[in-house]
Design an enzyme around this catalytic site. Sequence first.
Site, short mmCIF file in Angstrom:
data_model
loop_
_atom_site.label_atom_id
_atom_site.label_comp_id
_atom_site.label_asym_id
_atom_site.label_seq_id
_atom_site.Cartn_x
_atom_site.Cartn_y
_atom_site.Cartn_z
N HIS A 99 0.86 -1.19 0.00
CA HIS A 99 0.00 0.00 0.00
C HIS A 99 0.89 1.23 0.00
O HIS A 99 1.98 1.22 0.55
CB HIS A 99 -0.94 0.01 1.20
CG HIS A 99 -0.26 -0.22 2.51
ND1 HIS A 99 0.14 -1.49 2.91
CD2 HIS A 99 0.12 0.63 3.47
CE1 HIS A 99 0.74 -1.38 4.10
NE2 HIS A 99 0.75 -0.11 4.46
N ILE A 100 0.37 2.28 -0.60
CA ILE A 100 1.10 3.55 -0.68
C ILE A 100 0.37 4.56 0.20
O ILE A 100 -0.83 4.80 0.01
CB ILE A 100 1.17 4.08 -2.12
CG1 ILE A 100 1.80 3.03 -3.05
CG2 ILE A 100 1.95 5.38 -2.17
CD1 ILE A 100 1.85 3.47 -4.52
P1 5GP Z 1 1.87 0.19 7.32
O1 5GP Z 1 2.28 0.45 8.75
O2 5GP Z 1 1.73 -1.29 7.04
O3 5GP Z 1 2.69 0.91 6.31
O4 5GP Z 1 0.44 0.85 7.18
C1 5GP Z 1 -0.73 0.24 7.51
C2 5GP Z 1 -1.74 1.33 7.69
O5 5GP Z 1 -3.03 0.76 7.60
C3 5GP Z 1 -1.64 2.03 9.05
O6 5GP Z 1 -1.41 3.41 8.83
C4 5GP Z 1 -2.99 1.76 9.68
O7 5GP Z 1 -3.48 2.86 10.41
C5 5GP Z 1 -3.88 1.41 8.50
N1 5GP Z 1 -4.95 0.47 8.79
C6 5GP Z 1 -4.84 -0.71 9.49
N2 5GP Z 1 -6.04 -1.33 9.54
C7 5GP Z 1 -6.92 -0.55 8.85
C8 5GP Z 1 -8.31 -0.68 8.56
O8 5GP Z 1 -8.99 -1.63 8.94
N3 5GP Z 1 -8.88 0.32 7.81
C9 5GP Z 1 -8.15 1.39 7.36
N4 5GP Z 1 -8.81 2.31 6.65
N5 5GP Z 1 -6.84 1.54 7.63
C10 5GP Z 1 -6.22 0.59 8.36
#
Ligand code: 5GP
Length: 117
Positions: A99-100
Site C-alpha cells: 500500500h502507498i
Molecule cells: P503500514 O504500517 O503497514 O505501512 O500501514 C498500515 C496502515 O493501515 C496504518 O497506517 C494503519 O493505520 C492502517 N490500517 C490498518 N487497519 C486498517 C483498517 O482496517 N482500515 C483502514 N482504513 N486503515 C487501516
Amino acid sequence: MSKTIFQKIIDREIPSEILYEDEFCIVIKDIAPKAPVHLLVIPKKLITKLSESSEEDTKLLGHLLKIVREMAKEHGIEEAFNVIINNGEKAGQTVFHLHIHILGGDKVKLSSELITD
Ligand code: 5GP
C-alpha cells in the site's frame, strides 16, 4: 494464507469507505490518520511488499503512482504531500499487502520528520 485486512476491505468483507476504485486498485482513508489527509492506495493484486513485486508488476506500480497524483489533486494537496511505502517489519510495515501512503494537508511535514516519528 489468511486474508489481509486490506484484502477483506477489497472483497467487501469489512466495511470501509472506498474513495476510489478501478480494476487495479482501491483508495481508502487511513483509519489512524497521521496528517489532515492520509490516504492509502492499495492494489487489488496481493503483493506482500514492494520488494516482493516483480517485473510483471511494473505497469501496475506505475498505475498506482498515477492514482497517487490524481488523489492528491482531488484532495487539494497537490502542492505538498508525502508518499510513503513501508517495506518490511523493521521499516514499520504492519499490513503485508502493498500500500502507498499519501500524507498531506495544512500540517504537511518534511519527510525527515515523518521518519523520526
Ligand atoms: P503500514 O504500517 O503497514 O505501512 O500501514 C498500515 C496502515 O493501515 C496504518 O497506517 C494503519 O493505520 C492502517 N490500517 C490498518 N487497519 C486498517 C483498517 O482496517 N482500515 C483502514 N482504513 N486503515 C487501516
